[in-house]
Design a protein around this motif. Structure first.
Motif, short mmCIF file in Angstrom:
data_model
loop_
_atom_site.label_atom_id
_atom_site.label_comp_id
_atom_site.label_asym_id
_atom_site.label_seq_id
_atom_site.Cartn_x
_atom_site.Cartn_y
_atom_site.Cartn_z
N GLY A 115 -0.05 8.31 6.54
CA GLY A 115 1.33 8.02 6.24
C GLY A 115 1.53 7.07 5.07
N ILE A 116 2.73 6.49 5.00
CA ILE A 116 3.05 5.60 3.90
C ILE A 116 2.25 4.31 3.97
CG2 ILE A 116 4.99 4.35 4.94
CD1 ILE A 116 6.44 4.79 2.18
N ASN A 117 1.73 3.98 5.15
CA ASN A 117 0.84 2.81 5.26
C ASN A 117 -0.39 3.01 4.38
OD1 ASN A 117 2.45 1.35 6.96
ND2 ASN A 117 1.34 1.88 8.83
N ALA A 118 -0.98 4.20 4.47
CA ALA A 118 -2.15 4.51 3.65
C ALA A 118 -1.78 4.55 2.17
CB ALA A 118 -2.76 5.84 4.08
N TRP A 119 -0.60 5.07 1.89
CA TRP A 119 -0.10 5.15 0.51
C TRP A 119 -0.02 3.76 -0.12
CZ3 TRP A 119 1.28 9.24 -2.66
CH2 TRP A 119 2.09 8.96 -3.75
N LYS A 120 0.57 2.82 0.61
CA LYS A 120 0.71 1.46 0.10
C LYS A 120 -0.63 0.76 -0.02
CE LYS A 120 5.41 0.68 1.85
NZ LYS A 120 6.24 -0.08 2.82
N GLN A 121 -1.51 0.99 0.96
CA GLN A 121 -2.83 0.37 0.92
C GLN A 121 -3.65 0.86 -0.25
OE1 GLN A 121 -4.47 1.14 4.81
NE2 GLN A 121 -2.95 -0.12 5.85
N ALA A 122 -3.35 2.08 -0.70
CA ALA A 122 -4.05 2.63 -1.87
C ALA A 122 -3.44 2.13 -3.19
CB ALA A 122 -4.00 4.15 -1.82
N GLY A 123 -2.43 1.29 -3.10
CA GLY A 123 -1.82 0.73 -4.30
C GLY A 123 -0.81 1.63 -4.98
N GLN A 124 -0.35 2.67 -4.28
CA GLN A 124 0.62 3.58 -4.87
C GLN A 124 2.03 2.99 -4.77
OE1 GLN A 124 0.02 6.21 -6.58
NE2 GLN A 124 -2.15 6.51 -6.14
N PRO A 125 2.88 3.26 -5.74
CA PRO A 125 4.22 2.66 -5.75
C PRO A 125 5.19 3.34 -4.79
CG PRO A 125 3.98 4.13 -7.62
CD PRO A 125 2.63 4.10 -6.94
#
Length: 222
Positions: A115-125
């Motif tokens: 989910g978006i948790n993984a997205w943010k942890q990957a540094g994506q905006p």
């Protein structure tokens, strides 16, 4: 006997692949990120509106999977023939939403693993963080107080609202004396309550501060 075991193993592997194809795809952040940059891709956020306002992916549409009425209404405005890339907070709701969509005729549904948790942890905006002040009821009343004013209660992330945009544009072009006031359906909750706007989109026409008509939902004209 050995031959039969090899056959069983091969058959089991084939069934696993088929089952995986039926279930669809769950991909990691880099693949998801590259995929949603393509044309004719629909990005679908199945979190709540409050979660959505804490940041969402670019060009995402929103429908709360836990609100069945809202989800069923908004998912109906997606194109079943085009890919849908779906995500939630950590993956639980998007998996259920994706399964429903595949079972109801969507050709390609891809889930963001984690989910978006993984997205943010990957540094994506992310975008759309709600740092804008709510429209006050007093300011709203002032805005509709004189002349003809069309109030559009909607949101960029609302699929039926997007579908109504060309209809809204055509109305304003044909009625040049009408001013437009937008009420954000995910933020301006006090104004929505004051005018009893409970669904998106809702269009209300005021003349000198007095409501003269309203229309809810999608139609081919205003």
């Amino acid at each position: 006997m050995i031959y039969k075991c090899y056959v069983c193993v091969a058959l089991g592997g084939l069934l696993t692949l088929v089952a995986g194809a039926v279930r669809g795809q769950q991909v990691e952040v880099p693949v998801f990120q590259q995929s949603i940059e393509k044309e004719n891709v629909q990005v679908f956020d199945v979190r709540t509106a409050a979660e959505f306002s804490t940041g969402h992916l670019h060009n995402a549409l929103q429908a709360d999977y836990t609100n069945k009425g809202e989800f069923l209404e908004r998912v109906g405005y997606l194109d079943k023939e085009q890919p849908v890339y779906v995500y939630c907070l950590s993956g639980g709701r998007s998996t259920k939403a994706a399964a429903w969509m595949r079972n109801n005729g969507f050709k390609k549904v891809v889930e963001l693993n984690g989910g978006i948790n993984a997205w943010k942890q990957a540094g994506q905006p992310v975008e759309g963080v709600a740092d804008t002040k709510q429209l006050s009821v007093e300011d709203f009343r002032t805005a509709i107080g004189k002349g003809e004013v069309l109030v559009d209660v909607g949101a960029e992330w609302c699929p039926p609202c997007r579908k109504m945009q060309p209809v809204l544009d055509a109305y304003l072009k044909a009625n040049k004396t009408v001013r437009l006031v937008k009420v954000d359906g995910g933020r301006d909750t006090q104004v929505m309550e004051s005018i009893n706007a409970t669904s998106l989109p809702t269009f209300i026409l005021y003349k000198d501060g007095r409501e003269v008509w309203r229309k809810k939902g999608v139609s081919d004209k205003l």
